[in-house]
Design a protein around this motif. Structure first.
Motif, PDB file in Angstrom:
ATOM      1  N   ASN A  48      31.119  38.295  22.429  1.00  0.00           N
ATOM      2  CA  ASN A  48      29.884  37.649  21.982  1.00  0.00           C
ATOM      3  C   ASN A  48      28.786  37.702  23.055  1.00  0.00           C
ATOM      4  OD1 ASN A  48      28.534  36.384  19.861  1.00  0.00           O
ATOM      5  ND2 ASN A  48      28.945  34.331  20.652  1.00  0.00           N
ATOM      6  N   THR A  49      28.666  38.858  23.736  1.00  0.00           N
ATOM      7  CA  THR A  49      27.705  38.965  24.836  1.00  0.00           C
ATOM      8  C   THR A  49      26.881  40.251  24.751  1.00  0.00           C
ATOM      9  OG1 THR A  49      29.340  40.077  26.259  1.00  0.00           O
ATOM     10  CG2 THR A  49      29.179  37.664  26.414  1.00  0.00           C
ATOM     11  N   ILE A  50      25.656  40.177  25.262  1.00  0.00           N
ATOM     12  CA  ILE A  50      24.789  41.331  25.492  1.00  0.00           C
ATOM     13  C   ILE A  50      24.308  41.217  26.924  1.00  0.00           C
ATOM     14  CG2 ILE A  50      22.649  42.521  24.854  1.00  0.00           C
ATOM     15  CD1 ILE A  50      22.939  41.403  22.045  1.00  0.00           C
ATOM     16  N   SER A  51      24.365  42.313  27.659  1.00  0.00           N
ATOM     17  CA  SER A  51      24.023  42.258  29.074  1.00  0.00           C
ATOM     18  C   SER A  51      22.569  41.843  29.286  1.00  0.00           C
ATOM     19  CB  SER A  51      24.301  43.608  29.744  1.00  0.00           C
ATOM     20  OG  SER A  51      23.501  44.625  29.167  1.00  0.00           O
ATOM     21  N   VAL A  52      22.299  41.269  30.445  1.00  0.00           N
ATOM     22  CA  VAL A  52      20.967  40.792  30.819  1.00  0.00           C
ATOM     23  C   VAL A  52      19.955  41.940  30.735  1.00  0.00           C
ATOM     24  CG1 VAL A  52      19.629  39.816  32.741  1.00  0.00           C
ATOM     25  CG2 VAL A  52      21.985  39.044  32.326  1.00  0.00           C
ATOM     26  N   PRO A  53      18.793  41.705  30.114  1.00  0.00           N
ATOM     27  CA  PRO A  53      18.206  40.423  29.681  1.00  0.00           C
ATOM     28  C   PRO A  53      18.499  40.056  28.229  1.00  0.00           C
ATOM     29  CG  PRO A  53      16.541  42.125  29.589  1.00  0.00           C
ATOM     30  CD  PRO A  53      17.782  42.784  30.096  1.00  0.00           C
ATOM     31  N   GLY A  54      19.593  40.543  27.649  1.00  0.00           N
ATOM     32  CA  GLY A  54      19.913  40.199  26.271  1.00  0.00           C
ATOM     33  C   GLY A  54      18.850  40.692  25.306  1.00  0.00           C
ATOM     34  N   LEU A  55      18.345  39.807  24.477  1.00  0.00           N
ATOM     35  CA  LEU A  55      17.283  40.149  23.522  1.00  0.00           C
ATOM     36  C   LEU A  55      15.989  39.387  23.817  1.00  0.00           C
ATOM     37  CD1 LEU A  55      19.357  40.179  20.189  1.00  0.00           C
ATOM     38  CD2 LEU A  55      18.710  42.126  21.618  1.00  0.00           C
ATOM     39  N   SER A  56      15.856  38.921  25.055  1.00  0.00           N
ATOM     40  CA  SER A  56      14.689  38.111  25.410  1.00  0.00           C
ATOM     41  C   SER A  56      13.411  38.931  25.533  1.00  0.00           C
ATOM     42  CB  SER A  56      14.947  37.376  26.726  1.00  0.00           C
ATOM     43  OG  SER A  56      15.154  38.306  27.787  1.00  0.00           O
ATOM     44  N   ASP A  57      13.527  40.258  25.695  1.00  0.00           N
ATOM     45  CA  ASP A  57      12.336  41.088  25.935  1.00  0.00           C
ATOM     46  C   ASP A  57      12.040  42.047  24.794  1.00  0.00           C
ATOM     47  OD1 ASP A  57      14.593  42.636  26.345  1.00  0.00           O
ATOM     48  OD2 ASP A  57      13.680  43.821  27.949  1.00  0.00           O
ATOM     49  N   VAL A  58      12.625  41.821  23.603  1.00  0.00           N
ATOM     50  CA  VAL A  58      12.373  42.707  22.475  1.00  0.00           C
ATOM     51  C   VAL A  58      11.603  41.959  21.390  1.00  0.00           C
ATOM     52  CG1 VAL A  58      14.457  44.049  22.955  1.00  0.00           C
ATOM     53  CG2 VAL A  58      14.553  42.206  21.270  1.00  0.00           C
ATOM     54  N   ASP A  59      10.919  42.736  20.559  1.00  0.00           N
ATOM     55  CA  ASP A  59      10.143  42.155  19.460  1.00  0.00           C
ATOM     56  C   ASP A  59      10.953  42.033  18.175  1.00  0.00           C
ATOM     57  OD1 ASP A  59       7.481  42.102  20.840  1.00  0.00           O
ATOM     58  OD2 ASP A  59       7.884  44.248  20.933  1.00  0.00           O
ATOM     59  N   ALA A  60      11.982  42.879  18.053  1.00  0.00           N
ATOM     60  CA  ALA A  60      12.794  42.887  16.835  1.00  0.00           C
ATOM     61  C   ALA A  60      14.154  43.469  17.161  1.00  0.00           C
ATOM     62  CB  ALA A  60      12.122  43.708  15.736  1.00  0.00           C
ATOM     63  N   VAL A  61      15.130  43.148  16.323  1.00  0.00           N
ATOM     64  CA  VAL A  61      16.468  43.705  16.475  1.00  0.00           C
ATOM     65  C   VAL A  61      16.971  44.131  15.110  1.00  0.00           C
ATOM     66  CG1 VAL A  61      17.495  41.388  16.365  1.00  0.00           C
ATOM     67  CG2 VAL A  61      18.819  43.291  17.312  1.00  0.00           C
ATOM     68  N   VAL A  62      17.637  45.288  15.071  1.00  0.00           N
ATOM     69  CA  VAL A  62      18.237  45.808  13.847  1.00  0.00           C
ATOM     70  C   VAL A  62      19.718  46.009  14.127  1.00  0.00           C
ATOM     71  CG1 VAL A  62      18.215  47.632  12.105  1.00  0.00           C
ATOM     72  CG2 VAL A  62      16.093  47.031  13.321  1.00  0.00           C
ATOM     73  N   ASN A  63      20.576  45.376  13.354  1.00  0.00           N
ATOM     74  CA  ASN A  63      22.016  45.564  13.555  1.00  0.00           C
ATOM     75  C   ASN A  63      22.615  46.308  12.373  1.00  0.00           C
ATOM     76  OD1 ASN A  63      24.617  45.451  14.566  1.00  0.00           O
ATOM     77  ND2 ASN A  63      25.029  43.467  13.635  1.00  0.00           N
ATOM     78  N   LEU A  64      23.073  47.534  12.648  1.00  0.00           N
ATOM     79  CA  LEU A  64      23.691  48.381  11.635  1.00  0.00           C
ATOM     80  C   LEU A  64      25.160  48.654  11.964  1.00  0.00           C
ATOM     81  CD1 LEU A  64      20.765  50.965  11.396  1.00  0.00           C
ATOM     82  CD2 LEU A  64      21.205  49.069   9.827  1.00  0.00           C
ATOM     83  N   ALA A  65      25.723  47.918  12.918  1.00  0.00           N
ATOM     84  CA  ALA A  65      27.069  48.198  13.392  1.00  0.00           C
ATOM     85  C   ALA A  65      28.128  47.735  12.403  1.00  0.00           C
ATOM     86  CB  ALA A  65      27.295  47.529  14.746  1.00  0.00           C
TER      87      ALA A  65
END
Length: 322
Positions: A48-65
């Protein structure tokens, strides 16, 4: 925009990645291996982790996994993998969004989370299935419901959540046609059962264009990513045979397939019937480039001919003379 993509190496993710880069967006790819560039970020859905900086610096996220639906027989262990790969990756995105909020960043405003028209069940008869159609029962319907439920907490964080209910994606290589094309080419393809069950489909270019439009727009909630003209299985079979100039007289051997693939898998995939329609996309003003099946199939076969698969020798490069 700066957009993170989970499943960026897959059939849909790689095409979305290319489309976003081409128009000037910055793409961050969520990868399982250690990141090797600034455009990659390691994630571990099991932890349940994403490496630093995670999603703090993005405008959008798309999960197709997610593990391929047809990646193996539906033994109990693989069915667990189909479910867990989707739910855990989605929860990881939501956790990263929550972590960003706790750190004071609310930059990410949009989350496109994959799902599928399988949420409507697998034996839907002639009923039209817009986005407000009821969720039915069955393995894939249960998977899709849990998948979507895992994404919903992101809305409580002030994120616009779009649930991408994808139909059978038609691509020049791989995907739905990848499994069927050899049968059609060898003239051993035909309708499944009586051929009256409905097939919902979408050209891969329209699917990618719709995702881009949804990233830019204001739509939230479930969105059927399917062409506006679903067809019956018998019609699909005739049309694809016509495009390939191959006979389609041999019915699909369902009893044999049920033994080889498990009855549950056959009933909910190759023999399933869903008449999904893209009402949310229509309301948003999205225009399909390939609304009609024959047009889509002809374009895809043309793409195959324009980009032939390279041989192993050509992929290795020329051998030096000795």
């Amino acid at each position: 925009m700066k957009i993170a993509i989970g499943g960026a190496s897959g059939m849909l993710g790689s095409r979305l990645d290319a489309a976003l880069v081409e128009r000037g967006d910055e793409v961050v790819r969520l990868v399982r291996k250690p990141a090797t560039s600034e455009s990659e970020r390691q994630w571990d859905p099991q932890a349940n982790t994403i490496s630093v900086p995670g999603l703090s610096d993005v405008d959008a996220v798309v999960n197709l996994a997610g593990a391929p639906i047809a990646g193996s027989r539906w033994a109990a262990e693989y069915k667990r993998e189909i479910l867990s790969s989707r739910v855990l990756s989605t929860r990881t995105v939501v956790q990263a969004l929550a972590d960003a909020r706790e750190e004071g960043s609310d930059r990410c405003k949009t989350f496109l989370s994959a799902s599928a028209v399988g949420i409507y069940g697998f034996d839907c008869g002639d009923r039209l299935l817009p986005e407000d159609a009821p969720v039915e029962t069955g393995f894939l319907a249960d998977v899709c419901e849990k998948w979507e439920d895992a994404a919903l907490p992101a809305a409580d964080l002030g994120v616009r959540v779009v649930r991408l209910r994808t139909a059978n994606v038609l691509s020049p290589r791989g995907g739905f046609l990848g499994a069927l094309r050899p049968l059609f080419k060898f003239g051993v393809a035909g309708r499944i059962g009586d051929g009256r069950q409905w097939l919902s489909w979408i050209h891969i270019d329209d699917h990618v264009a719709a995702m881009v439009a949804l990233l830019d727009g204001e739509v939230s909630g479930p969105v059927n990513l399917t062409a506006p003209n679903p067809v019956r299985n018998a019609s699909f079979t005739r049309e694809y045979g016509r495009v390939l100039n191959r006979p389609t007289f041999i019915p699909f051997p369902s009893p044999v397939a049920r033994i080889a693939l498990t009855p549950n898998m056959v009933d909910e995939t190759v023999a399933a019937g869903q008449r999904a329609v893209p009402e949310a996309l229509a309301r948003s003003g999205f225009k399909f480039s390939y609304p009609v099946l024959g047009q889509a199939l002809r374009d895809l076969e043309g793409q195959r001919k324009e980009t032939p698969r390279r041989s192993k020798k050509s992929r290795r490069g020329k051998q030096p003379k000795v």
